[in-house]
Design a protein around this motif. Structure first.
Motif, PDB file in Angstrom:
ATOM      1  N   PHE A 185       0.832  -1.196   0.000  1.00 56.05           N
ATOM      2  CA  PHE A 185       0.000   0.000   0.000  1.00 56.05           C
ATOM      3  C   PHE A 185       0.874   1.255   0.000  1.00 56.05           C
ATOM      4  O   PHE A 185       0.571   2.238  -0.694  1.00 56.05           O
ATOM      5  N   GLY A 186       1.956   1.218   0.760  1.00 58.14           N
ATOM      6  CA  GLY A 186       2.902   2.336   0.737  1.00 58.14           C
ATOM      7  C   GLY A 186       3.519   2.521  -0.633  1.00 58.14           C
ATOM      8  O   GLY A 186       3.699   3.659  -1.098  1.00 58.14           O
ATOM      9  N   MET A 187       3.835   1.418  -1.310  1.00 59.51           N
ATOM     10  CA  MET A 187       4.373   1.515  -2.664  1.00 59.51           C
ATOM     11  C   MET A 187       3.347   2.122  -3.615  1.00 59.51           C
ATOM     12  O   MET A 187       3.712   2.854  -4.551  1.00 59.51           O
ATOM     13  N   LEU A 188       2.076   1.841  -3.378  1.00 56.45           N
ATOM     14  CA  LEU A 188       1.015   2.457  -4.179  1.00 56.45           C
ATOM     15  C   LEU A 188       0.946   3.962  -3.941  1.00 56.45           C
ATOM     16  O   LEU A 188       0.817   4.750  -4.887  1.00 56.45           O
ATOM     17  N   LEU A 189       1.044   4.367  -2.685  1.00 56.22           N
ATOM     18  CA  LEU A 189       0.969   5.790  -2.369  1.00 56.22           C
ATOM     19  C   LEU A 189       2.108   6.563  -3.021  1.00 56.22           C
ATOM     20  O   LEU A 189       1.950   7.743  -3.367  1.00 56.22           O
ATOM     21  N   ALA A 190       3.243   5.911  -3.197  1.00 57.24           N
ATOM     22  CA  ALA A 190       4.390   6.580  -3.823  1.00 57.24           C
ATOM     23  C   ALA A 190       4.119   6.936  -5.274  1.00 57.24           C
ATOM     24  O   ALA A 190       4.814   7.791  -5.844  1.00 57.24           O
ATOM     25  N   ARG A 191       3.119   6.306  -5.887  1.00 55.65           N
ATOM     26  CA  ARG A 191       2.771   6.624  -7.280  1.00 55.65           C
ATOM     27  C   ARG A 191       1.962   7.918  -7.380  1.00 55.65           C
ATOM     28  O   ARG A 191       1.755   8.428  -8.485  1.00 55.65           O
ATOM     29  N   LEU A 192       1.493   8.430  -6.245  1.00 54.53           N
ATOM     30  CA  LEU A 192       0.666   9.640  -6.249  1.00 54.53           C
ATOM     31  C   LEU A 192       1.531  10.895  -6.292  1.00 54.53           C
ATOM     32  O   LEU A 192       2.683  10.879  -5.841  1.00 54.53           O
ATOM     33  N   PRO A 193       0.997  12.000  -6.807  1.00 54.16           N
ATOM     34  CA  PRO A 193       1.725  13.280  -6.768  1.00 54.16           C
ATOM     35  C   PRO A 193       1.655  13.876  -5.356  1.00 54.16           C
ATOM     36  O   PRO A 193       0.844  14.765  -5.075  1.00 54.16           O
ATOM     37  N   LEU A 194       2.495  13.383  -4.480  1.00 60.17           N
ATOM     38  CA  LEU A 194       2.407  13.731  -3.062  1.00 60.17           C
ATOM     39  C   LEU A 194       2.689  15.201  -2.779  1.00 60.17           C
ATOM     40  O   LEU A 194       2.327  15.716  -1.725  1.00 60.17           O
ATOM     41  N   GLN A 195       3.348  15.887  -3.718  1.00 54.94           N
ATOM     42  CA  GLN A 195       3.674  17.291  -3.497  1.00 54.94           C
ATOM     43  C   GLN A 195       2.467  18.205  -3.686  1.00 54.94           C
ATOM     44  O   GLN A 195       2.499  19.370  -3.294  1.00 54.94           O
ATOM     45  N   ARG A 196       1.380  17.694  -4.236  1.00 53.37           N
ATOM     46  CA  ARG A 196       0.203  18.513  -4.505  1.00 53.37           C
ATOM     47  C   ARG A 196      -0.695  18.595  -3.283  1.00 53.37           C
ATOM     48  O   ARG A 196      -0.959  17.582  -2.614  1.00 53.37           O
ATOM     49  N   ALA A 197      -1.207  19.784  -3.021  1.00 55.12           N
ATOM     50  CA  ALA A 197      -2.089  19.983  -1.875  1.00 55.12           C
ATOM     51  C   ALA A 197      -3.349  19.127  -1.989  1.00 55.12           C
ATOM     52  O   ALA A 197      -3.838  18.590  -0.992  1.00 55.12           O
ATOM     53  N   GLY A 198      -3.869  18.998  -3.207  1.00 57.55           N
ATOM     54  CA  GLY A 198      -5.075  18.197  -3.403  1.00 57.55           C
ATOM     55  C   GLY A 198      -4.872  16.749  -2.995  1.00 57.55           C
ATOM     56  O   GLY A 198      -5.738  16.143  -2.354  1.00 57.55           O
ATOM     57  N   THR A 199      -3.721  16.192  -3.377  1.00 56.28           N
ATOM     58  CA  THR A 199      -3.410  14.808  -2.996  1.00 56.28           C
ATOM     59  C   THR A 199      -3.295  14.674  -1.486  1.00 56.28           C
ATOM     60  O   THR A 199      -3.783  13.711  -0.888  1.00 56.28           O
ATOM     61  N   GLN A 200      -2.663  15.638  -0.861  1.00 53.01           N
ATOM     62  CA  GLN A 200      -2.487  15.602   0.591  1.00 53.01           C
ATOM     63  C   GLN A 200      -3.825  15.632   1.308  1.00 53.01           C
ATOM     64  O   GLN A 200      -4.048  14.901   2.276  1.00 53.01           O
ATOM     65  N   TRP A 201      -4.738  16.486   0.842  1.00 52.27           N
ATOM     66  CA  TRP A 201      -6.068  16.547   1.443  1.00 52.27           C
ATOM     67  C   TRP A 201      -6.840  15.255   1.226  1.00 52.27           C
ATOM     68  O   TRP A 201      -7.572  14.791   2.113  1.00 52.27           O
ATOM     69  N   ILE A 202      -6.682  14.670   0.041  1.00 52.91           N
ATOM     70  CA  ILE A 202      -7.358  13.398  -0.234  1.00 52.91           C
ATOM     71  C   ILE A 202      -6.858  12.309   0.708  1.00 52.91           C
ATOM     72  O   ILE A 202      -7.643  11.539   1.281  1.00 52.91           O
ATOM     73  N   LEU A 203      -5.542  12.226   0.886  1.00 57.10           N
ATOM     74  CA  LEU A 203      -4.978  11.243   1.810  1.00 57.10           C
ATOM     75  C   LEU A 203      -5.523  11.445   3.213  1.00 57.10           C
ATOM     76  O   LEU A 203      -5.885  10.485   3.910  1.00 57.10           O
ATOM     77  N   LEU A 204      -5.584  12.694   3.630  1.00 55.53           N
ATOM     78  CA  LEU A 204      -6.038  13.016   4.974  1.00 55.53           C
ATOM     79  C   LEU A 204      -7.508  12.638   5.169  1.00 55.53           C
ATOM     80  O   LEU A 204      -7.864  11.931   6.130  1.00 55.53           O
ATOM     81  N   VAL A 205      -8.344  13.083   4.265  1.00 51.78           N
ATOM     82  CA  VAL A 205      -9.791  12.864   4.416  1.00 51.78           C
ATOM     83  C   VAL A 205     -10.162  11.401   4.174  1.00 51.78           C
ATOM     84  O   VAL A 205     -10.898  10.791   4.962  1.00 51.78           O
ATOM     85  N   VAL A 206      -9.638  10.816   3.093  1.00 51.10           N
ATOM     86  CA  VAL A 206      -9.969   9.420   2.793  1.00 51.10           C
ATOM     87  C   VAL A 206      -9.421   8.500   3.879  1.00 51.10           C
ATOM     88  O   VAL A 206     -10.073   7.521   4.280  1.00 51.10           O
ATOM     89  N   GLY A 207      -8.218   8.804   4.375  1.00 51.25           N
ATOM     90  CA  GLY A 207      -7.665   8.005   5.464  1.00 51.25           C
ATOM     91  C   GLY A 207      -8.543   8.034   6.697  1.00 51.25           C
ATOM     92  O   GLY A 207      -8.786   6.999   7.340  1.00 51.25           O
ATOM     93  N   LEU A 208      -9.042   9.209   7.037  1.00 48.71           N
ATOM     94  CA  LEU A 208      -9.936   9.339   8.190  1.00 48.71           C
ATOM     95  C   LEU A 208     -11.217   8.549   7.974  1.00 48.71           C
ATOM     96  O   LEU A 208     -11.715   7.867   8.887  1.00 48.71           O
ATOM     97  N   LEU A 209     -11.758   8.609   6.759  1.00 48.14           N
ATOM     98  CA  LEU A 209     -12.988   7.868   6.450  1.00 48.14           C
ATOM     99  C   LEU A 209     -12.746   6.361   6.508  1.00 48.14           C
ATOM    100  O   LEU A 209     -13.598   5.605   6.996  1.00 48.14           O
ATOM    101  N   MET A 210     -11.594   5.897   6.016  1.00 50.24           N
ATOM    102  CA  MET A 210     -11.269   4.471   6.070  1.00 50.24           C
ATOM    103  C   MET A 210     -11.194   3.993   7.509  1.00 50.24           C
ATOM    104  O   MET A 210     -11.724   2.927   7.858  1.00 50.24           O
TER     105      MET A 210
END
Length: 354
Positions: A185-210
């Motif tokens: 799963f961590g290797m999957l996350l590395a494929r995301l554009p982690l430097q983008r604010a939108g991606t960071q918010w998605i990780l934060l919100v989706v992670g909380l929902l999960m």
């Protein structure tokens, strides 16, 4: 500060928080407090159990992918194999003194992830799903209690070939099934554009929902006969635990990346040296931290949960200060330096002789 630097700093901050959580949980495990603490403290330890280590493993998979992204595939595989062997040696030595060691499991995650370093996204998703499904089937059809003395929380036949492999693959503290799925799963996350604010918010919100969904489902199934398999505790690591671990890791990573992006010069930078030396500090909290506690009689089972909290906080304070002082001269921790020197790869490593 560039977005790339902020991204890396955010990941180091997440590593620090994951390490801090693991120190708290492991000090409690080692001390086996005789008395309970305040409700808020019991809740804190219960909240951290399994989530900090899951975040640690997800970050390891993410870090591996980032480190090998630009490497020639054959060099990346050699690098991974060398790191796996190094971690296996260190982990086996640590296992002699701490039965809940995670490092030797890391070595196996690394080995099994070698073929997937540059795999297509679909292949990586399929591998992660296969690990999760196999783990669930193993919990349903195999005896998870085999080898365990739950009263003393000891694995009775760890040092037999059969017991060691069972512990490693199925029912140890961080077995391949399903913890390899967290690494992937961590290797999957590395494929995301982690430097983008939108991606960071998605990780934060989706992670909380999960995490919230995992908790809700576990409560829903609590009255059922499969409640012991459908909880969010790490032992046994059922499907809802896996969902909780991924959600907690996503939330922590997203939050830390946002902090690094929004407050690039914040005081949290003081924590980063320790976040870059997590292997050294992980070993230090066992060899030095628990060693001191054993020498002073703190592991005799007579202490309280509050004592475990204070001991963990004292270690983390000293470790953070020591890492900061060390970083004034050297950027990597002592164990990280040795690992980097012994596992470095060069083009000559794959150049045919003559």
């Amino acid at each position: 500060m560039t977005s790339s630097t902020a991204r890396l700093d955010g990941l180091d901050l997440a590593r620090y928080l994951a390490l801090a959580g693991m120190v708290l949980v492991n000090f409690r495990l080692a001390m086996q407090p005789a008395t309970k603490g305040p409700l808020w403290l019991e809740g804190l330890f219960g909240f951290l159990e399994g989530k900090a280590s899951a975040t640690f493993v997800v970050l390891a998979g993410l870090g591996v992918s980032l480190a090998t992204r630009a490497q020639v595939p054959v060099l990346a595989r050699i690098w991974m194999l060398r790191r796996a062997l190094f971690l296996l040696g260190v982990g086996m030595l640590n296992l002699l003194i701490f039965s809940a060691d995670i490092i030797h499991y890391y070595a196996v995650y690394f080995l099994l992830a070698v073929p997937l370093l540059h795999a297509r996204l679909a292949v990586l998703l399929a591998a992660m799903s296969a690990v999760a499904l196999t783990s669930w089937l193993a919990l349903l059809y195999l005896d998870y209690n085999q080898g365990w003395n739950w009263t003393a929380l000891l694995y009775t036949d760890l040092w037999t070939p059969t017991g060691f492999m069972r512990n490693l693959l199925f029912n140890g503290f961080h077995p391949v099934l399903p913890w390899l799925a967290l690494f992937l799963f961590g290797m999957l996350l590395a494929r995301l554009p982690l430097q983008r604010a939108g991606t960071q918010w998605i990780l934060l919100v989706v992670g909380l929902l999960m995490a919230a969904l995992a908790s809700m489902l576990a409560r829903w199934y609590q009255p059922s006969g499969l409640a012991w398999l459908l909880g969010t505790a790490p032992l046994p690591p059922g499907p809802f635990y896996l969902l909780m671990g991924m959600g907690s890791a996503s939330f922590t990573i997203g939050l830390c990346l946002r902090v690094a992006s929004a407050w690039p010069s914040g005081r949290w930078h003081f924590l980063l040296p320790a976040g870059r030396m997590t292997l050294s500090l992980y070993l230090a909290h066992i060899v030095i931290g628990m060693g001191i506690m054993e020498a002073t009689g703190a592991l005799d089972g007579s202490r309280s949960l509050t004592d475990a909290m204070l001991a963990a906080c004292a270690f983390l304070t000293l470790a953070t200060l020591a890492a900061w002082a060390w970083s004034l001269k050297l950027k990597q921790g002592p164990i990280e330096m040795v690992m980097r020197r012994l596992t470095a790869v060069h083009q000559r490593d794959v150049t045919a002789p003559g």
